[in-house]
Each structure stands twice: as structure tokens, then as C-alpha cells.
Design an enzyme around this catalytic site. Sequence first.
Site, mmCIF file in Angstrom:
data_model
loop_
_atom_site.group_PDB
_atom_site.id
_atom_site.type_symbol
_atom_site.label_atom_id
_atom_site.label_comp_id
_atom_site.label_asym_id
_atom_site.label_seq_id
_atom_site.Cartn_x
_atom_site.Cartn_y
_atom_site.Cartn_z
ATOM 1 N N LYS A 115 -27.454 -12.178 6.191
ATOM 2 C CA LYS A 115 -27.473 -11.144 5.884
ATOM 3 C C LYS A 115 -28.270 -10.624 4.634
ATOM 4 O O LYS A 115 -28.589 -9.662 4.536
ATOM 5 C CB LYS A 115 -25.922 -10.585 5.589
ATOM 6 N N LYS A 197 -26.325 -13.334 18.964
ATOM 7 C CA LYS A 197 -25.074 -12.737 19.041
ATOM 8 C C LYS A 197 -24.961 -11.301 19.301
ATOM 9 O O LYS A 197 -25.647 -10.480 18.819
ATOM 10 C CB LYS A 197 -24.442 -13.206 17.821
ATOM 11 N N LYS A 200 -22.868 -5.643 16.204
ATOM 12 C CA LYS A 200 -22.967 -3.941 15.643
ATOM 13 C C LYS A 200 -23.970 -3.492 15.195
ATOM 14 O O LYS A 200 -24.393 -2.273 15.220
ATOM 15 C CB LYS A 200 -21.892 -3.794 14.595
HETATM 16 P P1 TYM Z 1 -16.182 -9.051 11.801
HETATM 17 O O1 TYM Z 1 -15.832 -7.883 11.522
HETATM 18 O O2 TYM Z 1 -17.781 -9.331 11.845
HETATM 19 O O3 TYM Z 1 -15.777 -9.548 13.276
HETATM 20 C C1 TYM Z 1 -14.620 -9.536 13.887
HETATM 21 C C2 TYM Z 1 -14.161 -10.550 14.572
HETATM 22 O O4 TYM Z 1 -14.857 -10.369 15.878
HETATM 23 C C3 TYM Z 1 -15.556 -11.738 16.324
HETATM 24 N N1 TYM Z 1 -16.927 -11.294 16.775
HETATM 25 C C4 TYM Z 1 -17.465 -12.072 18.038
HETATM 26 N N2 TYM Z 1 -16.736 -12.828 18.930
HETATM 27 C C5 TYM Z 1 -17.375 -13.182 19.802
HETATM 28 N N3 TYM Z 1 -18.783 -12.662 19.956
HETATM 29 C C6 TYM Z 1 -19.384 -11.944 19.541
HETATM 30 N N4 TYM Z 1 -20.634 -11.287 19.686
HETATM 31 C C7 TYM Z 1 -18.801 -11.252 17.947
HETATM 32 N N5 TYM Z 1 -19.167 -10.696 17.147
HETATM 33 C C8 TYM Z 1 -18.092 -10.620 16.348
HETATM 34 C C9 TYM Z 1 -15.784 -12.313 14.817
HETATM 35 O O5 TYM Z 1 -15.740 -13.690 14.794
HETATM 36 C C10 TYM Z 1 -14.494 -12.019 13.990
HETATM 37 O O6 TYM Z 1 -13.364 -12.798 14.721
HETATM 38 N N6 TYM Z 1 -15.276 -12.082 8.050
HETATM 39 C C11 TYM Z 1 -14.658 -11.339 9.116
HETATM 40 C C12 TYM Z 1 -13.559 -10.435 8.781
HETATM 41 C C13 TYM Z 1 -12.484 -11.218 7.879
HETATM 42 C C14 TYM Z 1 -11.605 -12.119 8.469
HETATM 43 C C15 TYM Z 1 -10.740 -12.315 7.354
HETATM 44 C C16 TYM Z 1 -11.318 -12.397 9.733
HETATM 45 C C17 TYM Z 1 -12.358 -10.802 6.598
HETATM 46 N N7 TYM Z 1 -11.329 -11.378 6.369
HETATM 47 C C18 TYM Z 1 -9.652 -12.880 7.457
HETATM 48 C C19 TYM Z 1 -10.187 -13.426 9.822
HETATM 49 C C20 TYM Z 1 -9.463 -13.818 8.806
HETATM 50 C C21 TYM Z 1 -15.901 -10.548 10.012
HETATM 51 O O7 TYM Z 1 -16.863 -10.051 9.091
HETATM 52 O O8 TYM Z 1 -15.500 -10.338 11.094
#
Ligand code: TYM
Length: 333
Positions: A115, A197, A200
Site C-alpha cells: 500500500k 488478487k 477493489k
Molecule cells: P478488506 O476490507 O480488504 O477485505 C475484507 C475481507 O475480504 C477478504 N478478501 C478476499 N478474499 C478472497 N479473495 C480476494 N480477492 C479477497 N479480497 C479481500 C479479506 O481477506 C478480508 O477478510 N484489514 C481488513 C479489515 C479488518 C479486519 C479487522 C478483518 C479490520 N479489522 C478485524 C478481520 C478482523 C481488511 O482490510 O479487509
Amino acid sequence: MNKDHKVLYSGMQATGNLTLGNYLGALKNWVNLADEYECFYGVMDLHSLTVRQNPAEFRKRARQLMMLYIAAGIDPERNCLYLQSSVPCHAELGWILDCFTYMGELQRMTQFKDKSAKHADNVNAGLFTYPVLMAADILLYQTDVVPVGVDQLQHLEITRDIAQRFNSIYGDVFTMPEPYIGKIGAKIMSLQDPAKKMSKSDDNPNASIFLMDDPDTIRRKCKRAITDSEATIAYRDEQPGLKNLFDIYCACTGKTPDDVVKEFAGCGYGQVKEAVGEAVVGVLKPLQDRVKELESDKGYIDNVIKTNAERAYYCANKTLRKVKKKIGLTEVR
Ligand code: TYM
């Protein structure tokens, strides 16, 4: 740790448009696990602040994300579904845990490296300490299990390291959380570059299926997905584009890779892409319809936001008070 129920915690950032990766890698598993645990799902709006947000747009996205959680099947009466920023304990524990985390640990985080390369003009301190806030999210609720996609595993590891460090000094304060990674769909890849991957923030709009894409757009994106020139139906790493399409198909239909290879034996890639498109539409269309219904009921979402914030605060504050007492901060109220 003495608890009546095992606790599940997860969340998503309220930034950008959610993709099929977010749904299949995380949200879908949340729904499947909900009955077994006491569940907390955060709309991670504080995490989204590492990127500059347009205030009105941001507020709207946070509400939309909450609607998507509900539309995906998470019942806000039985699960605690809340806005992270509505529970001040997250930021407070985040600071305390910053003081128990080493710079070297944070420098190793691959998401920080990725990032900061992508947003070279805004490498802020929040981006660097992001994993500590995530640790605070999880540890505040005495979490047993955290369903996430593979890309979050490193953040789960550092959460465990921080918890372990804290517990070894102050006793049994935090439950040690375990990641839960689904068998299929834990890493959905870009439709245009199966080495990356699905994300978004991909610059190529054909690379990602967004949860609110209309059926024709979904079909078109699947049709244009990059495959290979082998023209062989198989589920293997050497054909990553096709493997990704099969992963999507399996995750949407509940079939196994073996079933799917049999089902498409002798078919061309065009037929596979068409079937994948239909399977995705079949999963996303009902979700989209439900979001539209929820959008028309403003009072309902306002009420969910308010009542669940209180529930989440009650649980989070219990842990925070314990932490403060252990480290010697004076309790005033
Ligand atoms: P974020 O918002 O990027 O993504 C949310 C969830 O989606 C999953 N994900 C994917 N899984 C499979 N294939 C993909 N291409 C893909 N893209 C995203 C991510 O693994 C995630 O589970 N840091 C976290 C948010 C967060 C969080 C937490 C999660 C903040 N605090 C506490 C769990 C527990 C994040 O940026 O996810």
C-alpha cells in the site's frame, strides 16, 4: 478465559466497491459460521482513514456496507453488526497496543509495503500502525475465530504475537484468536491477471466483479476473463486463470473441483465462462435486490447502527477496563 460462547469477529473496510473476492473469501463464511458463535462484525471505517475520503461519500459507503452484511444473511438481531468508529475502545486499545508492538514487526507487513508503494504520496503513520488497530479490534471482543481471506493471515499472526506478549507480562487478559480460512474462495484472483488478487482498487474495471455489478456486466466480465491456450479442462496451478474460474464456480455452487472438472469435460472455455457468469449472477442478484429494499428503509439501518453500537461498546469496554487496570491506569468512573 471464562466465556459462555465462543466468539467470532470479522470486518471489512468501508472503502471502495466490494468485490466478489470480499464476498466469497469472507462474507459468505461469516454467514455459514454465524450459528456456532457469538458474532461481531465491524464496518471498519477507522481503518479506511488511511486513504483520504470524501466525507459525504464515505458516510454513505459505511451504511451501504452495513446493508450488504445484512443482505448477505447476517441478522442484526442475532449478531452484533456495528460501525467501528461508534465504539471508542478500538482507538484507545489501539494506542495501548502500539506501545507493545515493534517497528520491525510492522515494517515486515506485506500490505504496508504494497500500500505504501501504491499511495506513495500519502504514506501516513496510520497505514503503518494499521495492523495494531486490527489487533485491537479482534482482542477487544475476546475473539476465538476470525474468518478472513488469505491476504489477512499476516495481520492475524501479528495480532497473536501482540496478544501473547501482553498476556506473558500481565496474565491471561486476551483470548488467543485463530484465523478461519474457507476451503474454496480464500483467494479469488483478478479476472485479467490470475497472478494478482481480485481487488477493489484494481485500475482495470474488468479485473474485478463488484457486488453491485448488474447481471450483464457480470456475464461480460466473466466472458472476457483471461484463461490460457491449452484448451484442456483441468483444475491445476499451471492453468491459473481457469483454476480461478473454477474456484469462483465452486464457491458459488457448493460443488467440488472434481465435480466441476467432470461437469465440463469436453467443453470449451467459452462454456465454462458462461456457466461461471450465471453462477455469479445467481448468487449476487438476490443480494442486490435485498440491498435495494434496505436502502429504502432509512430508519431501519439507523436503528441497527445505534442499538448495535451499544452492544459492542458494552463488550469491548469490559476488556478495555481490564487492560487499563492491569497496566496501572487509574480508573476514574
Ligand atoms: P478488506 O476490507 O480488504 O477485505 C475484507 C475481507 O475480504 C477478504 N478478501 C478476499 N478474499 C478472497 N479473495 C480476494 N480477492 C479477497 N479480497 C479481500 C479479506 O481477506 C478480508 O477478510 N484489514 C481488513 C479489515 C479488518 C479486519 C479487522 C478483518 C479490520 N479489522 C478485524 C478481520 C478482523 C481488511 O482490510 O479487509
